[in-house]
Design a protein around this motif. Structure first.
Motif, PDB file in Angstrom:
ATOM      1  N   GLN A  65       0.831  -1.197   0.000  1.00 18.10           N
ATOM      2  CA  GLN A  65       0.000   0.000   0.000  1.00 18.10           C
ATOM      3  C   GLN A  65       0.867   1.250   0.000  1.00 18.10           C
ATOM      4  OE1 GLN A  65      -2.499  -0.700   3.432  1.00 18.10           O
ATOM      5  NE2 GLN A  65      -4.159  -1.538   2.201  1.00 18.10           N
ATOM      6  N   ALA A  66       1.932   1.212   0.781  1.00 24.28           N
ATOM      7  CA  ALA A  66       2.784   2.397   0.930  1.00 24.28           C
ATOM      8  C   ALA A  66       3.571   2.715  -0.334  1.00 24.28           C
ATOM      9  CB  ALA A  66       3.739   2.200   2.110  1.00 24.28           C
ATOM     10  N   ASP A  67       4.046   1.682  -1.036  1.00 27.29           N
ATOM     11  CA  ASP A  67       4.897   1.958  -2.204  1.00 27.29           C
ATOM     12  C   ASP A  67       4.144   1.914  -3.532  1.00 27.29           C
ATOM     13  OD1 ASP A  67       4.575  -0.776  -2.843  1.00 27.29           O
ATOM     14  OD2 ASP A  67       6.525  -1.341  -2.037  1.00 27.29           O
ATOM     15  N   GLY A  68       2.822   1.741  -3.480  1.00 26.89           N
ATOM     16  CA  GLY A  68       2.022   1.810  -4.698  1.00 26.89           C
ATOM     17  C   GLY A  68       1.868   0.510  -5.446  1.00 26.89           C
ATOM     18  N   ARG A  69       2.479  -0.568  -4.960  1.00 29.84           N
ATOM     19  CA  ARG A  69       2.384  -1.830  -5.691  1.00 29.84           C
ATOM     20  C   ARG A  69       0.966  -2.412  -5.664  1.00 29.84           C
ATOM     21  NH1 ARG A  69       7.209  -5.493  -3.477  1.00 29.84           N
ATOM     22  NH2 ARG A  69       7.015  -4.115  -1.671  1.00 29.84           N
ATOM     23  N   LEU A  70       0.227  -2.179  -4.580  1.00 27.27           N
ATOM     24  CA  LEU A  70      -1.136  -2.697  -4.511  1.00 27.27           C
ATOM     25  C   LEU A  70      -2.024  -2.015  -5.536  1.00 27.27           C
ATOM     26  CD1 LEU A  70      -3.300  -4.462  -3.273  1.00 27.27           C
ATOM     27  CD2 LEU A  70      -3.624  -2.736  -1.484  1.00 27.27           C
ATOM     28  N   GLN A  71      -1.939  -0.693  -5.631  1.00 21.14           N
ATOM     29  CA  GLN A  71      -2.739   0.033  -6.605  1.00 21.14           C
ATOM     30  C   GLN A  71      -2.360  -0.355  -8.032  1.00 21.14           C
ATOM     31  OE1 GLN A  71      -5.446   2.141  -6.052  1.00 21.14           O
ATOM     32  NE2 GLN A  71      -5.622   1.753  -8.248  1.00 21.14           N
ATOM     33  N   ALA A  72      -1.063  -0.544  -8.278  1.00 24.19           N
ATOM     34  CA  ALA A  72      -0.616  -0.956  -9.609  1.00 24.19           C
ATOM     35  C   ALA A  72      -1.174  -2.327  -9.967  1.00 24.19           C
ATOM     36  CB  ALA A  72       0.912  -0.973  -9.665  1.00 24.19           C
ATOM     37  N   LEU A  73      -1.208  -3.248  -8.996  1.00 24.90           N
ATOM     38  CA  LEU A  73      -1.753  -4.580  -9.234  1.00 24.90           C
ATOM     39  C   LEU A  73      -3.237  -4.499  -9.554  1.00 24.90           C
ATOM     40  CD1 LEU A  73      -1.596  -7.683  -9.176  1.00 24.90           C
ATOM     41  CD2 LEU A  73      -1.866  -7.572  -6.684  1.00 24.90           C
ATOM     42  N   MET A  74      -3.967  -3.712  -8.784  1.00 24.95           N
ATOM     43  CA  MET A  74      -5.398  -3.566  -9.025  1.00 24.95           C
ATOM     44  C   MET A  74      -5.664  -2.956 -10.392  1.00 24.95           C
ATOM     45  SD  MET A  74      -6.261  -2.239  -5.180  1.00 24.95           S
ATOM     46  CE  MET A  74      -7.752  -1.399  -5.682  1.00 24.95           C
ATOM     47  N   SER A  75      -4.848  -1.985 -10.760  1.00 23.64           N
ATOM     48  CA  SER A  75      -5.042  -1.310 -12.055  1.00 23.64           C
ATOM     49  C   SER A  75      -4.887  -2.278 -13.218  1.00 23.64           C
ATOM     50  CB  SER A  75      -4.056  -0.143 -12.187  1.00 23.64           C
ATOM     51  OG  SER A  75      -4.310   0.844 -11.203  1.00 23.64           O
ATOM     52  N   ARG A  76      -4.004  -3.274 -13.074  1.00 24.69           N
ATOM     53  CA  ARG A  76      -3.815  -4.256 -14.142  1.00 24.69           C
ATOM     54  C   ARG A  76      -5.076  -5.083 -14.379  1.00 24.69           C
ATOM     55  NH1 ARG A  76       1.328  -5.004 -11.816  1.00 24.69           N
ATOM     56  NH2 ARG A  76       0.830  -7.069 -10.968  1.00 24.69           N
ATOM     57  N   TYR A  77      -5.941  -5.144 -13.372  1.00 22.06           N
ATOM     58  CA  TYR A  77      -7.205  -5.866 -13.510  1.00 22.06           C
ATOM     59  C   TYR A  77      -8.384  -4.917 -13.799  1.00 22.06           C
ATOM     60  CZ  TYR A  77      -5.041 -10.166 -11.820  1.00 22.06           C
ATOM     61  OH  TYR A  77      -4.254 -11.291 -11.695  1.00 22.06           O
ATOM     62  N   GLY A  78      -8.044  -3.639 -14.024  1.00 22.38           N
ATOM     63  CA  GLY A  78      -9.090  -2.678 -14.331  1.00 22.38           C
ATOM     64  C   GLY A  78      -9.888  -2.226 -13.127  1.00 22.38           C
ATOM     65  N   VAL A  79      -9.340  -2.419 -11.926  1.00 22.20           N
ATOM     66  CA  VAL A  79     -10.017  -2.037 -10.688  1.00 22.20           C
ATOM     67  C   VAL A  79      -9.364  -0.784 -10.143  1.00 22.20           C
ATOM     68  CG1 VAL A  79     -10.595  -2.756  -8.345  1.00 22.20           C
ATOM     69  CG2 VAL A  79     -10.618  -4.417 -10.194  1.00 22.20           C
ATOM     70  N   SER A  80     -10.126   0.283 -10.018  1.00 20.20           N
ATOM     71  CA  SER A  80      -9.569   1.539  -9.510  1.00 20.20           C
ATOM     72  C   SER A  80      -9.602   1.587  -7.998  1.00 20.20           C
ATOM     73  CB  SER A  80     -10.336   2.736 -10.080  1.00 20.20           C
ATOM     74  OG  SER A  80     -11.706   2.654  -9.761  1.00 20.20           O
ATOM     75  N   SER A  81     -10.558   0.900  -7.381  1.00 20.51           N
ATOM     76  CA  SER A  81     -10.638   0.828  -5.932  1.00 20.51           C
ATOM     77  C   SER A  81     -11.375  -0.437  -5.552  1.00 20.51           C
ATOM     78  CB  SER A  81     -11.358   2.048  -5.340  1.00 20.51           C
ATOM     79  OG  SER A  81     -12.701   2.077  -5.780  1.00 20.51           O
ATOM     80  N   MET A  82     -11.071  -0.977  -4.381  1.00 20.72           N
ATOM     81  CA  MET A  82     -11.718  -2.216  -3.937  1.00 20.72           C
ATOM     82  C   MET A  82     -13.058  -1.885  -3.339  1.00 20.72           C
ATOM     83  SD  MET A  82      -9.653  -4.606  -4.807  1.00 20.72           S
ATOM     84  CE  MET A  82      -9.976  -6.074  -3.871  1.00 20.72           C
ATOM     85  N   ARG A  83     -14.110  -1.846  -4.175  1.00 17.79           N
ATOM     86  CA  ARG A  83     -15.440  -1.438  -3.727  1.00 17.79           C
ATOM     87  C   ARG A  83     -16.025  -2.446  -2.775  1.00 17.79           C
ATOM     88  NH1 ARG A  83     -19.270   0.038  -8.661  1.00 17.79           N
ATOM     89  NH2 ARG A  83     -20.640   0.070  -6.860  1.00 17.79           N
TER      90      ARG A  83
END
Length: 252
Positions: A234-252
């Motif tokens: 979460q801190a270094d952005g890897r989680l957001q990058a992983l989610m983005s690869r699946y087309g997910v902008s946020s974990m709704r």
């Protein structure tokens, strides 16, 4: 020299044999977890693989129907179940941080004028859901109360959502309840947006976890390692990058 090389090869082989493996499982709930042989096996699967790899632990992912995945994790035959809410398995070992949130919404055929406005609005609607899933305390109670009536129809199996979609399209149920972006991904993949639409959402998101077996001595260690990894990612952005690869902008 040859003897030294043979000794090194033996040590490397022995080290490989001793490599620790964590087996995780769940039913298909893409993009949380997708097909085991897919290029992208799912957000939670890749997250677990990458986090545990940093501690030298290999993650083996299996696809099982939900009820069996929970039962096998509870008994210790599996190390963790993917995408569980606390109410799915309150005796399991959970991390303080949830890797994702699940928003449950209702879906009907386009043209249906019905809209979800609380449990009372379900009335005589035939509701399709998946056996063993938690949809939040209130909806879980509703499902249990009407389990023996035509108002609630639960399905099991590795392709439970696909079964529910067929039942909806064939008029065997009137409405489905499912995670919002899981359903959106399926409707997009199957080109069903013109046929099936969202008709309201249950209020309150449900945290979902990689939930570890209550029977395995290493579960507390696994949960600690996974929590620490989540914080790093979460801190270094890897989680957001992983989610983005699946087309997910946020974990709704």
């Amino acid at each position: 020299m040859r003897a030294w090389l043979l000794a090194m090869l033996w040590l490397l082989s022995a080290g490989t044999l001793r490599a620790e493996t964590l087996v995780i499982a769940g039913d298909l709930w893409c993009p949380v977890n997708c097909a085991a042989d897919a290029e992208r096996p799912g957000i939670f699967v890749e997250l677990a693989q990458q986090i545990f790899a940093e501690s030298g632990i290999e993650v083996e992912y299996r696809v099982l129907n939900w009820a069996r995945a929970v039962a096998d994790t509870r008994s210790g035959r599996l190390g963790a179940v993917i995408g569980a809410g606390v109410q799915d398995a309150p005796d399991f070992v959970f991390t303080p941080t949830a890797p994702g949130l699940s928003r449950m919404c209702f879906y009907a055929l386009r043209g249906d004028s019905w809209r979800y406005q609380g449990l009372e609005s379900l009335g005589q609607r035939r509701l399709g859901a998946i056996n063993g899933y938690s949809y939040g305390a209130e909806l879980d109670l509703y499902l249990n109360r009407h389990l023996q009536s035509p108002q609630v129809q639960l399905v099991i199996g590795d392709k439970a959502l696909a079964t529910n979609l067929r039942k909806l399209r064939r008029g065997r149920v009137d409405v489905l309840v499912e995670n919002a972006w899981v359903m959106e991904a399926v409707l997009a993949e199957r080109h069903l947006f013109n046929e099936i639409v969202e008709v309201g959402c249950r209020q309150g998101d449900i945290p979902i976890y990689l939930a570890f077996s209550p029977r395995l001595p290493r579960s507390a260690d696994y949960a600690r390692l996974f929590e620490q990894g989540l914080q790093r990612f979460q801190a270094d952005g890897r989680l957001q990058a992983l989610m983005s690869r699946y087309g997910v902008s946020s974990m709704r």
